[in-house]
Structure formats: C-alpha cells, structure tokens
Write a protein that holds these residues in place. Structure first.
Motif, short mmCIF file in Angstrom:
data_model
loop_
_atom_site.label_atom_id
_atom_site.label_comp_id
_atom_site.label_asym_id
_atom_site.label_seq_id
_atom_site.Cartn_x
_atom_site.Cartn_y
_atom_site.Cartn_z
N GLU A 7 -19.89 -9.69 -5.86
CA GLU A 7 -20.77 -9.38 -4.74
C GLU A 7 -20.52 -10.34 -3.57
OE1 GLU A 7 -23.30 -7.14 -2.64
OE2 GLU A 7 -22.80 -6.75 -4.76
N GLY A 8 -20.17 -9.78 -2.41
CA GLY A 8 -19.94 -10.58 -1.23
C GLY A 8 -18.63 -11.34 -1.21
N ARG A 9 -17.72 -11.01 -2.10
CA ARG A 9 -16.44 -11.73 -2.17
C ARG A 9 -15.32 -10.72 -2.39
NH1 ARG A 9 -14.83 -16.14 -6.80
NH2 ARG A 9 -13.12 -17.18 -5.72
N SER A 10 -14.44 -10.62 -1.43
CA SER A 10 -13.35 -9.65 -1.52
C SER A 10 -12.19 -10.12 -0.66
CB SER A 10 -13.82 -8.26 -1.07
OG SER A 10 -14.22 -8.30 0.29
N PHE A 11 -11.05 -9.45 -0.80
CA PHE A 11 -9.89 -9.73 0.05
C PHE A 11 -9.07 -8.46 0.21
CE2 PHE A 11 -8.73 -11.02 -4.28
CZ PHE A 11 -7.54 -10.34 -4.49
N VAL A 12 -8.21 -8.47 1.24
CA VAL A 12 -7.38 -7.30 1.52
C VAL A 12 -5.97 -7.55 1.00
CG1 VAL A 12 -6.42 -5.82 3.34
CG2 VAL A 12 -8.72 -6.76 3.59
N MET A 13 -5.46 -6.58 0.25
CA MET A 13 -4.12 -6.67 -0.34
C MET A 13 -3.25 -5.57 0.25
SD MET A 13 -3.08 -6.40 -4.40
CE MET A 13 -3.68 -8.05 -4.82
N ALA A 14 -2.00 -5.91 0.55
CA ALA A 14 -1.05 -4.93 1.10
C ALA A 14 0.16 -4.84 0.19
CB ALA A 14 -0.61 -5.34 2.50
N ASP A 15 0.54 -3.61 -0.16
CA ASP A 15 1.75 -3.33 -0.93
C ASP A 15 2.87 -3.09 0.08
OD1 ASP A 15 3.82 -2.29 -2.42
OD2 ASP A 15 2.79 -0.42 -2.90
N PHE A 53 10.98 -6.11 -5.95
CA PHE A 53 11.93 -5.00 -5.91
C PHE A 53 11.23 -3.67 -6.19
CE2 PHE A 53 15.22 -8.05 -5.63
CZ PHE A 53 16.38 -7.38 -5.30
N PRO A 54 11.82 -2.56 -5.74
CA PRO A 54 11.26 -1.24 -6.06
C PRO A 54 11.10 -1.05 -7.57
CG PRO A 54 12.98 -1.03 -4.40
CD PRO A 54 13.02 -2.45 -4.88
N ASN A 55 10.05 -0.36 -7.93
CA ASN A 55 9.74 -0.05 -9.34
C ASN A 55 9.31 -1.26 -10.15
OD1 ASN A 55 9.81 2.69 -9.54
ND2 ASN A 55 11.51 2.78 -10.98
N ALA A 56 8.93 -2.34 -9.47
CA ALA A 56 8.43 -3.50 -10.22
C ALA A 56 6.98 -3.30 -10.63
CB ALA A 56 8.55 -4.76 -9.36
N GLY A 57 6.31 -2.31 -10.01
CA GLY A 57 4.93 -2.00 -10.39
C GLY A 57 3.90 -2.41 -9.35
N LYS A 58 4.32 -2.63 -8.11
CA LYS A 58 3.39 -3.06 -7.06
C LYS A 58 2.34 -1.98 -6.78
CE LYS A 58 6.54 -3.76 -3.89
NZ LYS A 58 7.71 -3.28 -4.67
N PRO A 95 3.46 1.16 3.91
CA PRO A 95 2.61 0.10 3.36
C PRO A 95 1.26 0.66 2.92
CG PRO A 95 3.55 -0.55 5.46
CD PRO A 95 3.82 0.90 5.31
N ASN A 96 0.74 0.14 1.83
CA ASN A 96 -0.57 0.55 1.32
C ASN A 96 -1.52 -0.63 1.40
OD1 ASN A 96 0.06 3.31 0.32
ND2 ASN A 96 1.45 2.20 -1.04
N LEU A 97 -2.71 -0.38 1.92
CA LEU A 97 -3.73 -1.42 2.01
C LEU A 97 -4.87 -1.11 1.05
CD1 LEU A 97 -4.29 -2.23 5.80
CD2 LEU A 97 -3.29 -3.70 4.06
N GLY A 98 -5.37 -2.15 0.40
CA GLY A 98 -6.50 -1.96 -0.49
C GLY A 98 -7.42 -3.17 -0.42
N VAL A 99 -8.73 -2.94 -0.49
CA VAL A 99 -9.70 -4.02 -0.54
C VAL A 99 -10.02 -4.32 -1.99
CG1 VAL A 99 -12.02 -4.78 0.12
CG2 VAL A 99 -10.67 -3.38 1.69
#
Length: 422
Positions: free
Chosen positions: A204-212, A166-171, A195-199
């Motif tokens: 080192e060498g390990r990451s993922f993409v997160m979308a709000d 929900f909105p304002n949950a802190g995403k 929508p906001n995207l962040g890596v």
C-alpha cells in the motif's frame, strides 16, 4: 503501435490588426485618431502529461496553430489576445527544432510546460502615429505573424526499472507476472517489438514503474535488430534488471550473454553501462539451470546480486520485487539536464540585415525588416511611405546601391516583392 518519434509543424497566432478610426465629438477641433491596437496572438504551449505514453496522436495531426489576436476597434478599443494552444505530450519528451537541431525543451515532470511558438504582437492603431505635424494619421500596423517552425519530438520513457537482456530471456513474462502489463509472449526472438510499461505494486502506497526494453542483441548500439529504436528508453531508468536465461534453452551461454549485453550498453552510452544492476537468473525450473546458475554466481556474484527465479511459475519473484523496491529507495530520482540548467546559450551576433543578389533578384534578409514589411498594409499610401522611410533609415537602400541595384530591378523582402525606383 508504439510511436516514440514525430515531426510536426507549429505556428503561433498572428497578431490582430490595428484600427484606423477618427474621433467625432462635438466641439473637439479636428477630432483626432482613435483607433485601438490589435490583440496579441496566442502561443503554442507543450505540456507534459504523465497519463500519456506514446506520440501516436501526432501521427494523425501534424499541424498546430494558435488563435490569432482580435483586431483593434474604434474609440481606442484594443482587440483581445488570442487563446494559447496547449498541446499535451508524454512526460519524457525531448523537443528539438527540426532545422537547427537545437534542444528547445525537455519535459520530464507532470504539467511542465514549454512555449515552442510565440504569437505575434498586435498591430498599433492610428492613435500611436499622431504627431504635432500629423494630427490625423490614416495608417495603422497589421498584426505581426506568429512564430512558425517544424519540430522533432523524441520520447524517452520515464521508468524506474529497465528490464534488459537477450530476446527470449523471459522479460515479457516477468513483467506480466509482477505488474498488470499484458505484453505479447511467444517462443520467438522478437516477440516484443515495442517497449512495455508496467506499474509494480509492492504494498500500500509503495510502487515503481518497470519497462521491458526490447532489441538488445549484439550490435544493437550500431542499430542491429531494434538497436537505436529502443536503447534510448534505457537512459532514464534508475536501476537495470538484467534477465538471463540460465537454462540455456536457446543454446546460449548466460555468462557470455551478460557480458555481451553490457558491452552494447557501454558502446551506446557509457552512462547507461554505469547504472546499478541486479541479475535475474530466469527459467530456474528447467533442466540444466542449476549448473548455469552456479557459473553465473561464480562469475558475477561478488559484484552483483543474483536472484534465481522462474517467471512462468512465479517462484522467487516476491524477494526480487521487494529488493528492487529497497534499492530504488536508496537511489536518487532521475534528473535529466533541463533546458534552464544547461548553462547560458551563446548566440552568435547576427547582422541587422543582409543584402545579396541571386538570379537577378535582390534579396534583403533580416528579422527586423521582414517584420516591418509583414506589418505594413501595402494598400495604404501612408503606411507604404512609412516603410520606405524605415528602409532608408536602416541603411538598406545604401546597401542595395552598393550591390549594384538599378532602376526597375526587383527587390524581395520576406514574401513581398517590389520594383526599385529612385
């Protein structure tokens, strides 16, 4: 602004015209035709680019046309083909025909390409029309027009993890803490309207993409709030991180919020509702959070992993990030149904041409005859005679007579109109 839909016009390049030329060689009786063919028009090609994130470029430019082929020349020299027009799109873009709704391509991988408008073939020079009875033809074809169509583009973000709640949950605060994303953050229900995207870098060498993903409120599946505008972006995530405000600072019950949000996902698309989830019990540092955390664990702790965190202070975020990375390692990559995997497309057989009368004008419709008309030089008597022969051989004249055409009536084929004469 974030743009995830666009409507554009594309046109393949027209083919180059064939050439009318004659040989002029000493001691060669009657010379002969020597006109080269026109070059093929360029295609309009869409290419996926993982560096692009929105369709904003298509807001300012809506028409895309490939280069036409060069005209043929004398001495049987063929014209060069036109250059393809390559248009870059964000990875995750669906391309549909705006008139029919047909899915033309689903670009999900970097550098994946799709031809959306093919160029027309070049017209044949007069060297092609020589026969035993006509050794010096003075006719050549014009280049065929390139394909043209209106397209609808729809972007579905390609992210490994989708933040829902929900909105304002802190995403937004959470994604700003674990990645370099800088979303707008404020104490207002709809601070996040794009929508906001962040890596997220784990090591080192390990990451993922997160979308709000914003807009998830009760009724979102039916378009309430930001509803359909952003629910589509959850479809291609592999793991959902469900953020709950366990402090109850908004006067909401986190146990009920979890059920309400999942209900919206299932109503929108049951496949999304079945995706794996982890629960983030946010705002654990605020009064009243401990009791609500206990209730959340009692209600959902056996089915879902629950991570108590404070996105503001950063408490609990490191275990969450490492666990999410570990879960992603065990999940298969998202593989949307590609066009070539969708099975054979069965097209209903179309008649070679159709003849009908409307408001006193006789119309002839059909791709083949319309192409012949477009490639005929109406100022060339031999070319017009050849078109008349084609119309008769295809049976169009017989159908026009059956439809009641009379001397002096108007016939329209493609963009060309002429007066019928016996």
């Amino acid at each position: 602004m974030f743009f995830d839909k666009a409507k554009i016009f594309v046109k393949g390049g027209d083919g180059g015209n064939g050439c009318i030329a004659m040989r002029r060689e000493k001691y060669v009786p009657e010379g002969g035709p020597w006109g080269g063919d026109g070059g093929r028009g360029g295609n309009v090609v869409f290419r996926a680019d993982e560096g692009l994130r929105t369709l904003v470029d298509f807001r300012y430019k809506r028409h895309y046309k490939a280069e036409r082929g060069r005209h043929g020349e004398g001495k049987n020299m063929h014209g060069a083909s036109g250059e393809d027009l390559v248009v870059r799109l964000p990875a995750g873009t669906l391309i549909r025909d705006a008139d029919t709704g047909e899915l033309l391509a689903d670009l999900v991988a970097h550098d994946q390409e799709a031809v959306v408008a093919r160029g027309g073939r070049g017209g044949r020079g007069n060297a092609h029309f020589a026969t035993a009875n006509r050794k010096a033809p003075k006719l050549a074809e014009k280049g065929a027009p390139g394909e043209e169509r209106w397209l609808e583009l729809e972007l579905k973000l390609l992210a490994d993890v989708g933040l829902i709640g929900f909105p304002n949950a802190g995403k937004s605060t959470l994604i700003s803490k674990v990645s370099a994303a800088k979303p707008k953050i404020a104490n207002y229900h709809f601070t996040t309207i794009t929508p906001n995207l962040g890596v997220v870098r784990v090591e080192e060498g390990r990451s993922f993409v997160m979308a709000d993903i914003p807009g998830l409120i009760e009724g979102a599946h039916a378009g309430a709030g930001l509803g359909h505008e952003f629910l589509r972006h959850v479809e291609r995530t592999r793991l959902l991180v469900h953020v709950l405000d366990v402090s109850g600072s908004e006067g909401r019950d986190p146990v009920e919020d979890f059920l309400a949000t999942n209900r919206e996902l299932i109503l929108y698309n049951p496949v999304i509702g079945a995706k794996p989830q982890v629960i983030v019990a946010n705002k654990i540092d605020l009064p009243g959070a401990a009791e609500n955390l206990r209730r959340v664990k009692e209600a959902y702790g056996e089915e879902y992993e629950v991570f108590p965190v404070s996105a503001v202070t950063g408490s609990g975020l490191e275990p969450l990030v490492y666990r999410v990375a570990a879960l992603l390692a065990g999940l298969p990559p998202e593989t949307p149904v590609l066009l070539e995997d969708a099975g054979p497309v069965v097209h209903q057989a179309e008649p070679r041409f159709t003849v009908f009368r409307q408001e006193g004008i006789f119309y002839v419709k059909g791709k083949e005859i319309e192409r012949h008309v477009a490639m005929t030089d109406m100022d060339n008597e031999e070319a017009v005679e050849r078109l008349q022969w084609i119309i008769k051989r295809m049976g169009i004249e017989d159908d026009l007579k059956a439809a009641g055409i009379k001397e002096g009536d108007t016939v329209k084929i493609g963009n060309f109109e002429f007066e019928y004469a016996e």
